[in-house]
Structure formats: C-alpha cells, structure tokens
Design an enzyme around this catalytic site. Structure first.
Site, mmCIF file in Angstrom:
data_model
loop_
_atom_site.group_PDB
_atom_site.id
_atom_site.type_symbol
_atom_site.label_atom_id
_atom_site.label_comp_id
_atom_site.label_asym_id
_atom_site.label_seq_id
_atom_site.Cartn_x
_atom_site.Cartn_y
_atom_site.Cartn_z
ATOM 1 N N HIS A 173 29.253 -3.752 29.798
ATOM 2 C CA HIS A 173 28.513 -3.946 31.050
ATOM 3 C C HIS A 173 27.122 -3.370 30.804
ATOM 4 O O HIS A 173 26.955 -2.150 30.743
ATOM 5 C CB HIS A 173 29.229 -3.208 32.177
ATOM 6 C CG HIS A 173 28.542 -3.257 33.506
ATOM 7 N ND1 HIS A 173 29.242 -3.379 34.690
ATOM 8 C CD2 HIS A 173 27.237 -3.187 33.864
ATOM 9 C CE1 HIS A 173 28.389 -3.372 35.708
ATOM 10 N NE2 HIS A 173 27.164 -3.251 35.225
ATOM 11 N N ASP A 300 34.930 -11.646 36.448
ATOM 12 C CA ASP A 300 34.769 -10.281 36.938
ATOM 13 C C ASP A 300 35.475 -10.150 38.295
ATOM 14 O O ASP A 300 34.952 -9.550 39.243
ATOM 15 C CB ASP A 300 33.292 -9.893 37.067
ATOM 16 C CG ASP A 300 33.086 -8.408 37.329
ATOM 17 O OD1 ASP A 300 34.048 -7.631 37.162
ATOM 18 O OD2 ASP A 300 31.961 -8.017 37.703
ATOM 19 N N HIS A 304 38.270 -6.139 46.711
ATOM 20 C CA HIS A 304 38.337 -4.992 47.628
ATOM 21 C C HIS A 304 38.777 -5.538 48.976
ATOM 22 O O HIS A 304 38.579 -6.723 49.278
ATOM 23 C CB HIS A 304 36.982 -4.302 47.777
ATOM 24 C CG HIS A 304 36.419 -3.777 46.503
ATOM 25 N ND1 HIS A 304 36.848 -2.596 45.931
ATOM 26 C CD2 HIS A 304 35.459 -4.271 45.674
ATOM 27 C CE1 HIS A 304 36.175 -2.384 44.813
ATOM 28 N NE2 HIS A 304 35.329 -3.381 44.632
#
Length: 441
Positions: A173, A300, A304
């Site tokens: 990343h 990715d 949530h």
C-alpha cells in the site's frame, strides 16, 4: 458436468466438460455422458473464475463487518472463485499463530479458494510466518498513517529481502503520509455519514503522496530483486511509475468507476484509502485499463457496517465493499462496448494467476481447475445493496448497472446458481482450499 455452446472470451464457441475438480475437455460438439449434468450455455459467455488478490474478510476480530462465510458467498455470487485475504485483522497476521488461526476460519467457512497474506510490523515474526503456506507479504503500508500496520522504509526493505529469499511476492500500500495535505481537513467537514464532505478526504491524501511512494517502493523492489505488486493504484501517475519495471499494479473498481463527483452522494461511505480522485484522473485510469498498462483489477473489499460509516469524516473508517460487484461492473462495461471481454479476462483471471503463481487457475483449458463463471452479457441489471450478500449491507455502486453471473463453480462444484427466469438463488457448501500447499515456498 457438461456446459454446451458457451462463448469464450476470445469469441470461440465451445463445450466444456468438467470431471471431478478439473476441466477435462474444451471442444465443439462434445457428446454428453449418461451421468453428466448438462448446462445449455448457447448465447451466453463462459469465463474463468475471477481471482481477487485483495480482500479484507475481517475474521478474526471484525466478524460484525464480514466473515469468511459471508465474504465468500458474496465472492461466489460475483463470479470470484479465489480470494487473497490481507493481514490487518485482529490480531494481525504477522506470525505463525495468527496465520494458523485465520487459516482454520477460512477452511471451515469459505465457499471459494483462498490465499492468506502475511503482514509486516516492527514486531513481526518472519521465521514462523514463512514456515506457513504464505501466499504473499502484504498489504504492507509503506510510510502510511494507518496505525499498527504502518512501517518505515528500512523495515520495508528488510521485508523485501526476506520475501525475495523465500520467493514470496510483496504487496504494498504505497502512500507517503509526509505528503498529505493536513490543511484540507481544517474547517467545516460537514456532518456525518452522507452529509459529510468526503471530497476533503481526497484533498487530504494527495495524488502526489501515492505517486512518490510508488516510485520509492519500486526502487526498493528493484534493489531487493523481489516481486513487487502495488495495491489499489488510484492515480495514472502511480500506474505510470511501474512502467518499464518488474513491478505490477492493481486498480480497484471504485477508482475506475467512481470519482470525487460521487463524494456528495456518498459522504463518508466514499471514504477509502487511497481516496477517490478527480474525474480526469479516473478517466485516465480507465484508459490505462483499456490499453493494457494496468495488470490487475482487484477490489480492496473492505466492509464496514452502516453505523460505522455514519460518523464524521475524521472518525469514519476507510473502506468500501466490492468483491461481489467487481466482475459485474467490468462486464457491464463490456456490454456498453467500453472494454473488451478478453481484457476483462486478462485483468481478473489470467494476469493474477500468472503474477501470483497459480498455474491451476485463471484459464479455460484442459487440466486446469474447473473455476468457471457463466454470464449473459445482455442481462444488465441494477445493483442493489439488498440483493448483495456481504454482511455490511451497503454498496457504493447502488443503482449502477452490472452483469451478474448465473453460475459459478469452484473446482467443478457449483457454489452459486441463479435461475435466469425466476431469479431464485442457491449456494453450495464450504469447500474452499488454500492456493498454497505446505510444500510450496
């Protein structure tokens, strides 16, 4: 199983016979055997299962957001037959014990095949980690501000050297926190959730922070003579920084199909790292996808809950779900003649299999794992969160169109099926296996 009359990505019309876990024959006009299930695929396309090399299924430690069970169901319904889980779970996958705990969860629940990446922190334990069937190192946060998973350049270089010795690729990343524009977060950031100004997050995590970190990561990778893969590249400058090098790069669907123009609609639901970029950069990324400069599309997938995302901008967690909508969005671009089907096959199956040493994956050929996806490119449908299968219950692609699979198989077994007439769905039972055996490096 015999799938008859399917059109492959290159335009050939073929029958495909599956015997046990592998593809036994790819040829025209195969005669069905008495004990075979025959699936009529005339007028439809048959693709190799997608390999998503960047997911966060959140177990252990975050099962209220996603589990191996819910994440793999979402993957199967989206035509993804292999996933690679990243290490920033709780505890992070930075030693042998944490690896084993995550591997047990995956083995018990996953419908799809899987790889597990190990992480690098100042206290990581490479000796026990490399003893396991590790898929890769990553997602390594290079000079990032993400907390416990962030490392400095010297530790990154040490990890590169150890990974090169073990013949393990490294996923990074790449954002340089020293180049973030902290003034962008001053002043009125709006309310919470969809009322917040997530365009300010895009201004905060600047394009320059990514491009500079990619260049430094690539330079370090060259010195270590290891295999380097840049995760979720969000800018054309980041992609271009890998040109002429051995490094490969991936781009996410949200950076290909969304931009800062979507920030007002999404609010903090559009907060992710790296952030959404302006429309010109988004269009330039898509052009690089078309012309072959992007190696891989990966999601990715970072779910949530709705409640967690409905916080003020600086408090809401970063990340969006995407494992179920990646292939449908790309196939819809094919339907709209913005991409070729061969290009979609390359970035979702062929290239990931080649880059990450998966010789049994990523193709429709005799002797290859029977990971297959059947789609009808005329069947574009609206993306609705209520119809998706992730535990998080929302999507940033609400109301966009996608082409969803009718059938997904993993090593010859049906893990997802949708009746094209009624829309009724069914799932198989957990059968996923690791894509690295204990004998592999």
């Amino acid at each position: 199983m015999l799938i008859t009359g399917g059109t492959l990505a290159d335009g050939r019309v073929r029958d495909v016979r599956v015997t046990e876990e592998t593809i036994d024959a790819v040829a025209p006009d195969l005669d069905p055997a008495a004990d075979e299930r025959v699936i009529d695929a005339h007028g439809k396309h048959l693709l190799p299962g997608a390999i998503d090399v960047h997911v966060h299924f959140r177990e252990p430690g975050g099962s209220h957001k996603e589990t191996w069970r819910t994440g793999s169901r979402s993957a199967a319904a989206g035509g993804v037959t292999t996933v690679v889980d990243q290490p920033n779970t709780d505890p992070p996958t930075v030693d042998g014990a944490a690896f084993d705990a995550k591997a047990r969860l995956a083995a018990d629940a996953s419908l799809v095949d899987y790889g597990i990446n190990g992480g690098v922190v100042p206290e990581w334990d490479p000796d026990t980690l490399f003893d396991r069937p590790l898929f890769a190192l990553g997602e390594i946060f290079l000079a990032d501000s993400t907390g416990e998973m962030g490392i400095d350049l010297s530790l990154f270089e040490d990890a590169l050297e150890r990974a090169a010795d073990a013949e393990v690729p490294v996923t990074v990343h790449a954002e340089d926190a020293t180049l973030f524009d902290r003034d962008a977060l001053d002043g009125d950031l709006g309310g919470s959730g969809r009322e917040a100004r997530s365009d300010r997050w895009s201004a905060f995590r600047t394009p320059e922070a990514e491009a500079d970190a990619v260049r430094r990561a690539v330079d370090a990778g060259q010195r270590a003579a290891g295999r380097l893969h840049i995760a979720h590249t969000s800018t054309p400058e980041g992609v271009d920084a890998t040109d002429g090098t051995d490094a490969t790069c991936e781009v996410t669907p949200h950076h290909l199909f969304l931009s800062t123009d979507d920030c007002d609609r999404l609010g903090t639901f559009g907060r992710m790292n790296p952030p959404l970029r302006d429309p010109d950069r988004r269009d330039a990324l898509f052009e690089r996808l078309r012309d072959g400069r992007i190696d891989v599309v990966a999601t990715d997938h970072a779910p949530h809950t709705v409640a967690e995302k409905r916080q003020p901008l600086t408090d809401a967690p970063s990340g969006v779900p995407g494992v179920e909508t990646m292939l449908p969005l790309l196939l819809d671009a094919v339907r709209r003649e913005k991409l070729t089907l061969e290009r979609v096959r390359e970035v979702t199956a062929t290239a990931p299999a080649a880059i990450f040493d998966l010789p049994q994956k990523g193709a429709i050929e005799e002797g290859i794992d029977a990971d297959l996806v059947l789609v009808d490119l005329t069947d574009g449908r609206e993306i609705e969160a209520a119809a998706l299968h992730s535990a998080c219950g929302w999507t940033p692609f609400e109301d966009r169109s996608g082409v969803f699979p009718e059938l997904t198989t993993v090593r010859g077994r049906v893990v997802y099926e949708r009746d094209p007439a009624t829309g009724a769905e069914s799932f198989g039972e957990p059968l996923g296996e690791p894509v690295r055996s204990s004998a592999d490096p």
